[in-house]
Scaffold this active site. Structure first.
Site, short mmCIF file in Angstrom:
data_model
loop_
_atom_site.label_atom_id
_atom_site.label_comp_id
_atom_site.label_asym_id
_atom_site.label_seq_id
_atom_site.Cartn_x
_atom_site.Cartn_y
_atom_site.Cartn_z
N SER A 205 17.01 -13.72 0.98
CA SER A 205 17.52 -14.94 1.67
C SER A 205 17.02 -16.27 0.95
CB SER A 205 16.97 -15.05 3.15
OG SER A 205 17.64 -15.96 4.07
N ASP A 340 27.26 -11.79 7.95
CA ASP A 340 26.33 -12.55 7.99
C ASP A 340 26.56 -13.68 8.65
OD1 ASP A 340 23.95 -13.98 7.39
OD2 ASP A 340 23.65 -13.33 5.37
N HIS A 371 22.51 -10.54 8.56
CA HIS A 371 21.63 -11.22 7.56
C HIS A 371 20.42 -10.35 7.47
CE1 HIS A 371 20.07 -14.69 5.53
NE2 HIS A 371 19.11 -14.32 5.99
#
Length: 409
Positions: A205, A340, A371
């Site tokens: 991320s 996501d 995610h």
């Protein structure tokens, strides 16, 4: 009147059936149950390396099969990752290192030694940068570290500046969206402490943005780096900013929850960040922080000021890896999920275009996974190890074997 009485039970039965059908329809739609499973969609240039990687990485070519009842919902995948991290999480044992930095800050990372020989017999270290506000004690990081250790990788995990609840800040600064200073210090330490080791760079991320920016900032940062893997990043904060204010996929709600967590981290270091004379944060900024309901408001009132940016636009422009990633020449795997809820589909044109233009870049996008979820399983219960954990190690293994067997120049 009597003629209508026999019809009433039938009418009620019809209403019940309609209600049940409606509920089932909503469940099927919300859980995305009709969505078929599929292998990742992989974009790449046809090169000897890419052909070798696709042959050597079964996770890139086989179907990714999420748990049947809930795994096709990006929201549930994301929620399970956010709340639990992983299931049956191992507890790898590491050593915490403290690195004093030039500006008075103290970077920390955890070092985990290997639990078995690598299949190439080489000395290889995974240098790992976790997601926003994360550190080595998060369950998804611990699961990945344990898996990597058992496959013969030493692991170094950065603890984002200010993220660990029991470690005080030593300067009026904490981690930001794209600051690479702490990660650079950790990588430098690893290179000095293990002169023979080669590096596999991994970012999750926000960490994906940091590692790609780090590698692209300076060519020397790619010395002794075998490859890089980035998972679930958004590539451009400026472009992501617009999508985070939209309500589709509940993105505005996720924005609020992320802002709430960031606010908690910042306020836990209130005395270090706002009390020091050298602090760039004023009382008015603190008031704006209390009122903030989005990451953008927090970034504008607090985060950009740690590095002296004049505007939010300048902060997002300068801190995003999209302006540096084209300088990365080592093999680079970019992984995202179509469902996501944090990363809008429009942002995926960045890695897709990059992989079409650069022979070292491979872009893999799964249909499901949310995610940083990527849970696998049959019907209800997920497996402890996720597709994400497997694909990173598979790709790294393949690159290590490619480098070992490649004839010298």
């Amino acid at each position: 009147v009597n003629t209508y009485v026999p019809q009433l039970p039938a009418m009620f039965d019809g209403m019940k059936l309609a209600a049940v059908a409606t509920v089932l329809y909503i469940i099927v739609r919300c859980l995305n149950l009709r969505s078929p499973t599929a292998p990742p969609e992989v974009t790449y240039q046809d090169t000897p390396l890419s052909r070798f990687l696709l042959k050597s990485c079964p996770t890139l070519t086989k179907e990714y099969i999420p748990p049947l009842l809930w795994g096709k919902s990006g929201h549930l995948q994301t929620a399970l990752y956010g709340k639990m991290g992983r299931v049956n999480t191992p507890t790898p044992r590491g050593v915490r290192k403290f690195l004093p930095m030039q500006d008075g800050a103290t970077a920390t990372f955890d070092l985990f030694e290997v639990l078995g020989d690598h299949s190439t017999g080489g000395d290889i270290t995974m240098v790992i940068c976790p997601g926003i506000g994360s550190h080595s004690e998060k369950n998804y990081v611990r699961t990945f570290v344990d898996h990597s250790q058992r496959q013969g990788y030493r692991c170094a995990v950065l603890n984002h500046l200010g993220a660990l609840p029991n470690i005080e800040l030593t300067s009026p600064r904490m981690f930001t969206y794209g600051c690479t200073w702490e990660f650079a210090n950790m990588v430098g330490y690893i290179k000095r402490a293990f002169p023979q080791t080669l590096l596999v760079v991994v970012g999750f991320s926000l960490g994906g943005n940091i590692v790609c920016k780090f590698l692209g900032e300076n060519q020397s940062n790619q010395d002794r780096v075998l490859c890089c893997v980035s998972v679930c990043q958004g590539y451009s904060a400026l472009r992501a900013q617009e999508t985070f204010l939209q309500w589709d996929q509940c993105r505005r709600l996720y924005n609020f929850l992320l802002a709430y967590n960031m606010k908690k981290i910042i306020l836990s270091h209130r005395s270090s960040l706002f009390g020091a004379r050298s602090s760039k944060i004023e009382d008015a900024d603190l008031s704006r922080l209390y009122a903030a309901t989005s990451l953008m408001q927090i970034d504008d009132s607090i985060m950009r000021k740690f590095h002296g940016y004049n505007s939010l636009k300048e902060y997002y422009e300068r801190e995003s890896c999209v302006h540096y990633i084209h300088n990365v020449t080592v093999p680079l795997l970019l992984v995202n999920s179509s469902d996501d809820p944090l990363v809008h589909q429009s942002l995926l044109t960045i890695p897709r275009t990059l992989s079409e233009k650069k022979p070292n870049v491979m872009f893999a996008v799964t249909q499901h996974g949310g995610h940083l979820g990527f849970f696998e399983g049959a019907v209800l219960f997920p497996q402890p190890l996720t597709w994400m954990d497997k694909v990173i190690v598979d790709y790294a293994d393949a690159i290590c074997h490619w480098e070992k067997n490649r004839p010298p120049c």
